[in-house]
Design a protein around this motif. Structure first.
Motif, PDB file in Angstrom:
ATOM      1  N   PRO A  43      34.874  42.366  39.327  1.00 34.23           N
ATOM      2  CA  PRO A  43      35.502  41.078  39.661  1.00 34.23           C
ATOM      3  C   PRO A  43      34.664  39.891  39.176  1.00 34.23           C
ATOM      4  CG  PRO A  43      34.585  42.119  41.622  1.00 34.23           C
ATOM      5  CD  PRO A  43      34.463  43.109  40.520  1.00 34.23           C
ATOM      6  N   SER A 211      30.555  46.180  41.627  1.00 34.47           N
ATOM      7  CA  SER A 211      31.216  45.566  42.775  1.00 34.47           C
ATOM      8  C   SER A 211      30.639  44.177  42.988  1.00 34.47           C
ATOM      9  CB  SER A 211      31.000  46.417  44.014  1.00 34.47           C
ATOM     10  OG  SER A 211      29.627  46.376  44.343  1.00 34.47           O
ATOM     11  N   ARG A 245      43.629  53.951  36.134  1.00 41.52           N
ATOM     12  CA  ARG A 245      44.014  53.984  37.540  1.00 41.52           C
ATOM     13  C   ARG A 245      42.804  54.194  38.431  1.00 41.52           C
ATOM     14  NH1 ARG A 245      47.842  58.114  40.591  1.00 41.52           N
ATOM     15  NH2 ARG A 245      47.345  57.213  42.623  1.00 41.52           N
ATOM     16  N   ARG A 248      40.941  50.950  38.607  1.00 38.68           N
ATOM     17  CA  ARG A 248      41.695  49.974  39.401  1.00 38.68           C
ATOM     18  C   ARG A 248      41.572  50.297  40.885  1.00 38.68           C
ATOM     19  NH1 ARG A 248      46.104  49.732  36.072  1.00 38.68           N
ATOM     20  NH2 ARG A 248      45.077  48.110  34.868  1.00 38.68           N
ATOM     21  N   ASP A 249      41.744  51.558  41.226  1.00 38.39           N
ATOM     22  CA  ASP A 249      41.635  51.980  42.632  1.00 38.39           C
ATOM     23  C   ASP A 249      40.260  51.648  43.174  1.00 38.39           C
ATOM     24  OD1 ASP A 249      44.157  52.880  42.579  1.00 38.39           O
ATOM     25  OD2 ASP A 249      43.678  55.039  42.524  1.00 38.39           O
ATOM     26  N   LEU A 251      37.853  49.533  42.057  1.00 35.01           N
ATOM     27  CA  LEU A 251      37.516  48.103  42.191  1.00 35.01           C
ATOM     28  C   LEU A 251      38.393  47.449  43.247  1.00 35.01           C
ATOM     29  CD1 LEU A 251      36.950  47.086  38.474  1.00 35.01           C
ATOM     30  CD2 LEU A 251      35.238  47.325  40.274  1.00 35.01           C
ATOM     31  N   GLY A 252      39.654  47.887  43.280  1.00 41.07           N
ATOM     32  CA  GLY A 252      40.566  47.355  44.287  1.00 41.07           C
ATOM     33  C   GLY A 252      40.088  47.710  45.680  1.00 41.07           C
ATOM     34  N   ALA A 253      39.684  48.966  45.851  1.00 35.40           N
ATOM     35  CA  ALA A 253      39.223  49.436  47.158  1.00 35.40           C
ATOM     36  C   ALA A 253      37.945  48.705  47.563  1.00 35.40           C
ATOM     37  CB  ALA A 253      38.977  50.940  47.118  1.00 35.40           C
ATOM     38  N   ALA A 255      37.067  45.785  46.610  1.00 40.34           N
ATOM     39  CA  ALA A 255      37.385  44.407  46.952  1.00 40.34           C
ATOM     40  C   ALA A 255      38.019  44.320  48.336  1.00 40.34           C
ATOM     41  CB  ALA A 255      38.324  43.819  45.901  1.00 40.34           C
ATOM     42  N   ALA A 256      38.891  45.309  48.644  1.00 40.13           N
ATOM     43  CA  ALA A 256      39.589  45.289  49.935  1.00 40.13           C
ATOM     44  C   ALA A 256      38.619  45.511  51.086  1.00 40.13           C
ATOM     45  CB  ALA A 256      40.681  46.354  49.949  1.00 40.13           C
TER      46      ALA A 256
END
Lengths: 258, 293
Positions: A43, A211, A245, A248-249, A251-253, A255-256
């Motif tokens: 990010p 991260s 995928r 994405r999962d 980095l998304g995870a 971030a969440a």
């Protein structure tokens, strides 16, 4: 040992300002083999660019070691090529003379430098634009000039900091294809910072995920795609989908969870 | 043949993947540049001509007394009656102005470079510079006459003082305006600080310097004339002062006219030099709004 092109060992970087201390990177360890293409994704503000500055010696590590071909990095290194998001060209120099700046600064033999510049101009499709001033060139062309300048002295390591971030989507895809080809032709080690997961996977042997705040390595993905990668077919490969995928999962995870 | 070349070129572009490429024109030569300059600057000349006509109209209709505002004819007659007189005094002022201007550039550029190299020096010098700038030159000019006498010295000094400030400020701004990434790049190229200065910093600062020089050019004329007002036996300032004492308005107007022409001429020369030396900057600026003559 001198086995790795770039070695970042347990590095922490802290910036000290008047108001507060910011830890940009913490406990970062990564290794890049010679000739490998490695992308760094993460990010905004996670310290990706800081990693490149570390490797080039433009920025010292607060703790930990940085080595280029086994040699500890203290201060700016000459054996690298650097490409920024902005082309950072000298506006009074033609494309060709901008490329040759590298040779002038390093005092390389003019004849060899000129021959090498011609070769790179040919390779990057800049032929016919050698005498154009930067403001007469499109963003993609300017970035090609910056790439040629970075490759002029045949650096063993090429550091690229979001080089295509300011380009439109189509030009960016073209540049991806060309960069892949140029990397194969030159055999140089590339460390690329990018926001685009697709770009990272298409281009790289390995993708390092960082991260955010403080930046640390969240995981490494090996991209098991063939060496020859045609853009369209590669995008359609199941391995490509799997890798993007996964990233994405991840980095998304990450971030969440923040 | 033409089609062949064109298609070859298009082919190259397609291969390069960029449709929008370079403008299909070579760099303009000096003559071409001068022609373009005249072409662009006819408007101010037209305005000037209109002002002359208005001046002539006002005096011809005798709307004001001739001893307050002389007619253009009287003014030119005043010059024609004593050409050597005007030539001599114009030359004196020109000489003072150019010498003052050149010294101001030399000192200003060196001071700016020194200030950018050392922040200690900058902190020390800046207040002094500002102080020298805010002091009204006309107020210290008499002091210069006391110190340096009635010769060229005080006039040149006032011209230098007036022209110096815009040169320093613009040059400092220029030297600091370099893209920091460009400097980082330079250090990855292993450049020595001298190389970075001459190949990157200095050329990058020139557009800023030239905008300062345009201000400084007009200031230098003012400075020289201010110096002459305070105590002189030659120069356009002296001419005006003398004509004022004799209520000789045609000569006074003639002096004013020549003085303005001198300022404009110096400005135009600087502008022309800018286009000559920095074609990359000028051609870039031409694409946007044109701000000058």
């Amino acid at each position: 040992m001198a086995g790795y092109a770039v070695e970042i060992d347990d590095v922490t970087v802290r910036f000290r300002s008047k108001k507060r201390d910011v830890t940009a990177l913490t406990d970062v360890t990564m290794r890049v083999e010679p000739g490998e293409f490695v992308s760094i994704v993460g990010p905004s503000g996670c310290g990706k660019s800081t990693l490149l500055k570390l490797a080039s010696g433009l920025l010292p590590a607060s703790t930990g070691d940085v080595r280029l071909f086994g040699e500890p990095v203290h201060g700016p290194r000459k054996d690298i090529g650097y490409v920024f998001q902005k082309a950072a060209l000298l506006e009074w120099r033609s494309a060709r003379k901008n490329i040759l700046l590298q040779a002038e600064m390093r005092k390389l033999p003019p004849k060899e430098a000129a021959a090498r510049a011609d070769e790179l101009i040919e390779m990057t499709g800049l032929s016919g634009f050698e005498d154009a001033l930067p403001h007469e060139l499109s963003g993609g062309m300017q970035q090609r000039v910056a790439l040629c300048r970075a490759l002029l002295h045949r650096p063993p390591v090429l550091l690229m900091d979001e080089p295509f971030g300011a380009l439109d989507a189509l030009t960016r895809e073209q540049m991806n294809v060309e960069l892949r080809r140029i990397w194969q032709e030159t055999g140089t080690t590339v460390l690329l910072v990018t926001h685009s997961i697709a770009e990272a996977v298409y281009l790289s042997d390995q993708v390092v995920m960082i991260s955010a705040r403080p930046g640390t390595v969240a995981g490494v993905v090996d991209v098991n795609l063939p060496v020859e990668r045609d853009y369209g077919p590669t995008m359609a490969e199941p391995e490509f989908a799997k890798a993007t995928r996964h990233i994405r999962d991840h980095l998304g995870a990450a971030a969440a969870a923040e | 043949m033409v089609t062949h070349t064109q298609s070859a070129r298009t082919g190259q572009r397609e291969r390069a993947g960029e449709a929008s490429g370079v403008a299909e024109r070579g760099r303009p030569g000096i003559g071409q540049r001068l022609g373009g300059f005249l072409e662009r600057s006819w408007r101010p000349f037209a305005l000037l001509a209109a002002l002359f006509v208005a001046w002539w109209g006002v005096t011809a209709a005798e709307l004001v007394e001739p001893y307050l505002v002389p007619s253009p004819g009287d003014t030119f007659d005043a010059i024609a009656a004593r050409p050597e007189y005007f030539w001599e005094h114009t030359w004196t002022t020109t000489y003072e102005t150019i010498l003052g201007f050149v010294i101001a550039i030399a000192v200003g550029v060196v001071a700016a470079v020194a200030m950018v190299q050392s922040s200690t020096l900058e902190k020390t010098l800046y207040p002094l510079l500002l102080f020298a700038q805010v002091i009204p030159k006309i107020a210290i000019a008499p002091l210069f006459v006391v110190w340096l006498g009635f010769g060229l010295g005080p006039k040149i000094l006032v011209a230098v003082l007036m022209a110096f400030f815009p040169v320093v400020i613009s040059m400092v701004t220029g030297l600091k305006s370099v893209d920091p990434e460009m400097l980082q790049l330079s250090s990855t190229m292993g450049a020595k600080s001298g190389q970075t200065f001459w190949k990157i910093r200095f050329p990058a600062s020139l557009p800023h310097l030239f905008s300062g020089l345009k201000v400084a050019a007009t200031m230098a004329v003012t400075g020289a004339v201010v110096g002459e007002f305070v105590g002189a036996n030659a120069g356009l300032g002296f001419v005006i002062l003398q004509a004022n004492g004799n209520l000789d308005t045609p000569v006074l107007f003639a002096g004013l006219l020549i003085m303005s022409l001198l300022g404009v001429l110096l400005f135009v020369i600087v502008e022309w030099l800018e286009q000559l030396l920095l074609p990359w900057h000028a051609s870039r600026r031409d694409e946007g709004a044109s701000t000058t003559l």
